[in-house]
Design a protein around this motif. Structure first.
Motif, PDB file in Angstrom:
ATOM      1  N   LYS A 189      25.080  70.850  35.583  1.00  0.00           N
ATOM      2  CA  LYS A 189      23.657  71.712  35.489  1.00  0.00           C
ATOM      3  C   LYS A 189      23.608  72.412  34.441  1.00  0.00           C
ATOM      4  O   LYS A 189      22.380  72.225  33.899  1.00  0.00           O
ATOM      5  CB  LYS A 189      23.759  72.504  36.895  1.00  0.00           C
ATOM      6  CG  LYS A 189      22.286  73.029  37.299  1.00  0.00           C
ATOM      7  CD  LYS A 189      22.045  73.566  38.337  1.00  0.00           C
ATOM      8  CE  LYS A 189      20.833  74.263  38.608  1.00  0.00           C
ATOM      9  NZ  LYS A 189      20.552  74.979  40.006  1.00  0.00           N
ATOM     10  N   ASN A 190      24.465  73.355  34.066  1.00  0.00           N
ATOM     11  CA  ASN A 190      24.412  74.142  32.906  1.00  0.00           C
ATOM     12  C   ASN A 190      25.092  73.281  31.828  1.00  0.00           C
ATOM     13  O   ASN A 190      26.522  73.604  31.752  1.00  0.00           O
ATOM     14  CB  ASN A 190      24.827  75.492  33.086  1.00  0.00           C
ATOM     15  CG  ASN A 190      24.880  76.290  31.782  1.00  0.00           C
ATOM     16  OD1 ASN A 190      24.096  75.835  30.779  1.00  0.00           O
ATOM     17  ND2 ASN A 190      24.752  77.689  32.036  1.00  0.00           N
ATOM     18  N   ILE A 191      24.625  72.531  30.997  1.00  0.00           N
ATOM     19  CA  ILE A 191      25.219  71.860  29.896  1.00  0.00           C
ATOM     20  C   ILE A 191      26.025  72.765  29.099  1.00  0.00           C
ATOM     21  O   ILE A 191      26.962  72.209  28.219  1.00  0.00           O
ATOM     22  CB  ILE A 191      24.345  70.826  29.397  1.00  0.00           C
ATOM     23  CG1 ILE A 191      25.212  69.641  28.685  1.00  0.00           C
ATOM     24  CG2 ILE A 191      23.388  71.473  28.245  1.00  0.00           C
ATOM     25  CD1 ILE A 191      25.971  68.980  29.864  1.00  0.00           C
ATOM     26  N   TYR A 192      25.411  73.872  28.818  1.00  0.00           N
ATOM     27  CA  TYR A 192      26.141  74.887  27.770  1.00  0.00           C
ATOM     28  C   TYR A 192      27.700  75.302  28.116  1.00  0.00           C
ATOM     29  O   TYR A 192      28.516  75.471  27.406  1.00  0.00           O
ATOM     30  CB  TYR A 192      25.285  76.008  27.521  1.00  0.00           C
ATOM     31  CG  TYR A 192      24.238  75.834  26.588  1.00  0.00           C
ATOM     32  CD1 TYR A 192      24.486  75.472  25.286  1.00  0.00           C
ATOM     33  CD2 TYR A 192      22.748  75.711  27.209  1.00  0.00           C
ATOM     34  CE1 TYR A 192      23.112  74.797  24.519  1.00  0.00           C
ATOM     35  CE2 TYR A 192      21.676  75.287  26.351  1.00  0.00           C
ATOM     36  CZ  TYR A 192      21.931  75.088  24.925  1.00  0.00           C
ATOM     37  OH  TYR A 192      20.775  74.466  24.311  1.00  0.00           O
ATOM     38  N   ASN A 193      27.959  75.279  29.585  1.00  0.00           N
ATOM     39  CA  ASN A 193      29.232  75.441  29.925  1.00  0.00           C
ATOM     40  C   ASN A 193      30.346  74.473  29.321  1.00  0.00           C
ATOM     41  O   ASN A 193      31.269  74.624  28.966  1.00  0.00           O
ATOM     42  CB  ASN A 193      29.293  75.228  31.548  1.00  0.00           C
ATOM     43  CG  ASN A 193      28.569  76.321  32.251  1.00  0.00           C
ATOM     44  OD1 ASN A 193      28.423  77.355  31.561  1.00  0.00           O
ATOM     45  ND2 ASN A 193      28.303  76.329  33.633  1.00  0.00           N
ATOM     46  N   PHE A 194      29.717  72.986  29.439  1.00  0.00           N
ATOM     47  CA  PHE A 194      30.382  71.959  28.831  1.00  0.00           C
ATOM     48  C   PHE A 194      30.494  72.160  27.314  1.00  0.00           C
ATOM     49  O   PHE A 194      31.610  71.882  26.858  1.00  0.00           O
ATOM     50  CB  PHE A 194      29.614  70.843  29.045  1.00  0.00           C
ATOM     51  CG  PHE A 194      30.487  69.586  28.657  1.00  0.00           C
ATOM     52  CD1 PHE A 194      31.320  68.694  29.367  1.00  0.00           C
ATOM     53  CD2 PHE A 194      29.931  68.875  27.532  1.00  0.00           C
ATOM     54  CE1 PHE A 194      31.845  67.788  29.051  1.00  0.00           C
ATOM     55  CE2 PHE A 194      30.383  67.652  27.021  1.00  0.00           C
ATOM     56  CZ  PHE A 194      31.370  67.088  27.750  1.00  0.00           C
TER      57      PHE A 194
END
Length: 261
Positions: A189-194
Motif C-alpha cells: 500500500k505505501n510503496i515508499y516503505n519498499f
C-alpha cells in the motif's frame, strides 16, 4: 447526463475502457474529448489472445475518434504520429511529482520483520515495482538476478506487486535455482516503505512512457537501473544519473546491478 447538465467544456479520459466510453459519449454530446496515452496501446492486453485481439482492436478504433491526445513523453507523441495520428492534435506532458512534500515510511528493520526478509549490512537489496504483466518485463528482472548472483552472492531481489504472471515468475526462479534469493512481497500500500528498504531501484519494462516508479525512487535518492524504452532516456542519462540497458538485455542489466552493488 452529468456532462450535459453541468455543461462540461472538455472530457478527459485515459485507458482502453475510458476511451471506448468517450467514443459512445461523442455520439450524443458535441464537446472535445482528450485522452492521455501513457502506454503502447498495442501492448496493453497481453495476458490472453482474446483480450489482445478484441480489447486492443476496440481501443484502436476508439482512439481514432478522440479529438486530442496527450503523450506522456515525446517518444509517445512520435509513436502516435508514426501510426497516422495528426501531429497538430498531439501534445506532450510529462508526469511529475511534488518533491517538497514529506514522505512517511517505516524503518528498514520494521519492513524486514514485516515481510520476513533476511536483513544484513553485507547484502545489497535490488527492487522492482509493478503489476506482473508480460509488458513489465519481470522475466528480464529474474534472469538478470540469476546472472548477477553468479558474480555477487550478496544480492537479494524484491518484487512488489501482483498479477497474472506471478506463478510463472516463481517457477522461473525455481528453474534458475535462485528462489531463496528472491522475495515476492505482493501488493504494498505505501510503496515508499519498499523504496526506503531497497538499495537499487529497477525497471525492466518492454514498453513504458514516463513511469512514476522512477520518480518515486529518485525522491528517496535510490540508484536506478532501467530499460531504455519510452521517455525514460529523457529522465535518465546513462552513467550520469542512473544506468540504462537495451530492453530485454538481462546480461547488461545484471552487469549494471553488480556495478552499482
Amino acid at each position: 447526463n452529468i456532462a450535459v447538465k453541468e455543461n462540461f467544456d472538455v472530457i478527459h479520459v485515459h485507458g482502453a475502457r475510458a476511451n471506448f466510453i468517450a467514443t459512445m459519449l461523442k455520439i450524443r454530446i458535441k464537446i472535445p474529448v482528450i485522452t492521455t496515452v501513457h502506454s503502447d496501446y498495442n501492448l496493453d492486453f497481453t495476458e490472453s489472445l482474446y483480450k489482445k485481439f478484441v480489447f486492443t482492436g476496440i481501443n484502436r478504433l476508439a482512439l481514432r475518434t478522440v479529438d486530442y491526445y496527450i503523450g506522456v513523453s515525446d517518444n509517445f507523441k512520435k509513436m502516435l504520429v508514426e501510426r497516422g495520428f495528426r501531429p497538430n492534435k498531439i501534445f506532450t506532458v510529462y508526469n511529475g511529482m511534488d518533491y517538497s512534500k514529506e514522505t512517511p515510511y517505516i524503518s528498514k528493520e520494521e519492513f524486514a520483520a514485516q515481510y520476513n526478509i533476511e536483513l544484513s549490512d553485507k547484502l545489497t537489496y535490488v527492487g522492482i515495482i509493478g503489476r506482473f504483466d508480460i509488458v513489465k518485463g519481470h522475466e528480464v528482472f529474474i534472469k538478470g538476478a540469476a546472472e548477477a548472483l553468479k558474480q555477487n552472492e550478496n544480492l537479494r531481489f524484491l518484487l512488489a506487486g501482483e498479477g497474472p504472471e506471478e506463478e510463472n515468475l516463481k517457477e522461473l526462479c525455481k528453474k534458475l535455482g535462485i528462489e531463496d534469493k528472491v522475495y515476492f512481497l505482493g501488493f504494498i500500500k505505501n510503496i515508499y516503505n519498499f523504496i526506503n528498504f531497497i538499495d537499487i531501484n529497477t525497471l525492466t519494462s518492454l514498453s513504458e512512457s514516463f513511469p512514476y516508479v522512477l520518480l518515486e525512487g529518485a525522491k528517496l535518492k535510490k540508484p536506478t537501473i532501467s530499460s531504455e524504452v519510452g521517455g525514460i532516456s529523457d529522465l535518465i542519462e546513462d552513467s550520469v544519473c542512473g544506468r540504462l540497458f537495451k530492453s530485454g538485455d538481462y546480461r547488461n542489466f545484471a552487469n549494471a546491478i553488480c556495478e552499482l552493488a
